[in-house]
Enzyme design. Structure first.
Site, PDB file in Angstrom:
ATOM      1  N   TYR A 237      -7.082   6.496   3.469  1.00 11.86           N
ATOM      2  CA  TYR A 237      -7.992   5.452   3.926  1.00 11.86           C
ATOM      3  C   TYR A 237      -9.062   5.986   4.879  1.00 11.86           C
ATOM      4  O   TYR A 237     -10.082   5.336   5.085  1.00 11.86           O
ATOM      5  CB  TYR A 237      -7.228   4.341   4.662  1.00 11.86           C
ATOM      6  CG  TYR A 237      -6.204   3.595   3.846  1.00 11.86           C
ATOM      7  CD1 TYR A 237      -6.092   3.773   2.467  1.00 11.86           C
ATOM      8  CD2 TYR A 237      -5.334   2.706   4.455  1.00 11.86           C
ATOM      9  CE1 TYR A 237      -5.137   3.091   1.731  1.00 11.86           C
ATOM     10  CE2 TYR A 237      -4.385   2.012   3.728  1.00 11.86           C
ATOM     11  CZ  TYR A 237      -4.280   2.213   2.364  1.00 11.86           C
ATOM     12  OH  TYR A 237      -3.330   1.525   1.658  1.00 11.86           O
TER      13      TYR A 237
ATOM     14  N   HIS B 273       2.065   8.313  -1.230  1.00 11.10           N
ATOM     15  CA  HIS B 273       1.130   7.242  -1.559  1.00 11.10           C
ATOM     16  C   HIS B 273       1.044   6.964  -3.059  1.00 11.10           C
ATOM     17  O   HIS B 273       1.003   5.800  -3.490  1.00 11.10           O
ATOM     18  CB  HIS B 273      -0.258   7.612  -1.021  1.00 11.10           C
ATOM     19  CG  HIS B 273      -1.190   6.455  -0.867  1.00 11.10           C
ATOM     20  ND1 HIS B 273      -2.251   6.473  -0.002  1.00 11.10           N
ATOM     21  CD2 HIS B 273      -1.243   5.241  -1.464  1.00 11.10           C
ATOM     22  CE1 HIS B 273      -2.903   5.330  -0.062  1.00 11.10           C
ATOM     23  NE2 HIS B 273      -2.320   4.562  -0.963  1.00 11.10           N
TER      24      HIS B 273
END
Length: 276
Positions: free
Chosen positions: A47, A104
């Site tokens: 992110y 992830h």
């Protein structure tokens, strides 16, 4: 607020997602959420906002009360790269531990990569640097490898899950093995806002379609949700979804909605479980 988890996990059921939030806007969002009572913040290496999240949590002075999740990207799963990535995340987050550390995404060679990656993840857990470990976007085949073949104490699988995109197969396996399922994109990237069934039930409860979608999701056993909400009004509205009591007819109607609207694209190397 209910807390969920086994294998070292003790996670508030509703959290704040931070995907796409960066800089001052990210810091302000995390600060306002904490001020409203959120104690579950989700971020990730990919992110690009761990520094912003870390600064906001530090400014709150409430780190000990906050469940903090971050994730390692699938290009950094070799043991040395994974450990380096974890240390970098800790530094950016201004903390000496995370409460949940996730892989992830599966890599294109995940089945071969997983044993070595899990060895590092388990070591981080043993050292107390990651209180719990888990995965994200893992189909049952990879969950089975991690849990049954490797023996890793997987506490969570974070997947796309909402009232318009179901995860029946993942949920069944997760519940059988004490794994929390965290729903990202719990509002279907905004699609729930235009659904007439949700609008009808929302009117009955004096709520919004988004709140009804969250209320349905949060009544699922062993399920957490991390809607992104940059502003105070939406953050407060998401918290208020916890107060909505759906009746049996509401639940039957919502359960019957088609649950095959995937919103998040992924590599074609991932063999997704069927939605529903």
């Amino acid at each position: 607020m209910q807390r969920l988890g086994e294998h070292g996990l003790h996670m508030p059921q509703l959290g704040l997602g931070t995907y796409t939030l960066k800089g001052a806007a990210c810091r302000a969002s995390v600060e306002s959420a904490i001020g409203l009572g959120y104690r579950h913040i989700d971020t990730a290496q990919m992110y690009g906002n761990e520094e912003d999240v870390g600064a906001a949590i530090e400014a709150s002075g409430l780190r000990a009360q906050i469940h903090l999740t971050t994730k390692v990207w699938h290009t950094n799963l070799a043991p040395d790269a994974l450990r380096r990535s974890f240390d970098e995340s800790l530094a950016k987050l201004r903390t000496d531990h995370v409460d949940l550390y996730l892989i992830h995404w599966p890599s294109p060679t995940m089945a071969a990569d997983l044993p070595a990656a899990m060895a590092v993840m388990c070591k981080l857990r043993e050292q107390g640097m990651a209180r719990a470990i888990g995965v994200s976007n893992f189909p049952v085949s990879l969950m089975r490898q991690a849990i049954e073949e490797i023996g890793a104490p997987i506490a969570c699988n974070q997947v796309e899950f909402n009232i318009l995109h179901g995860q029946t197969t993942v949920l069944k396996y997760a519940r059988a093995h004490g794994v929390v399922v965290t729903a990202y994109a719990p509002l279907g990237k905004g699609r729930v806002l235009d659904n007439p069934t949700l609008a009808q039930i929302a009117g009955k409860h004096g709520a919004s379609p988004a709140q009804i979608a969250l209320a349905w999701l949060l009544r699922q056993p062993g399920v957490a949700a991390i809607p992104k909400a940059g502003g105070v009004a939406n953050q407060r509205a998401n918290l208020d979804a916890l107060k909505i009591e759906l009746d049996a007819q509401d639940i039957a109607t919502l359960d019957a909605l088609p649950k095959n609207q995937r919103n998040v694209a992924a590599g074609d190397w991932i063999a997704w479980d069927p939605p529903g």
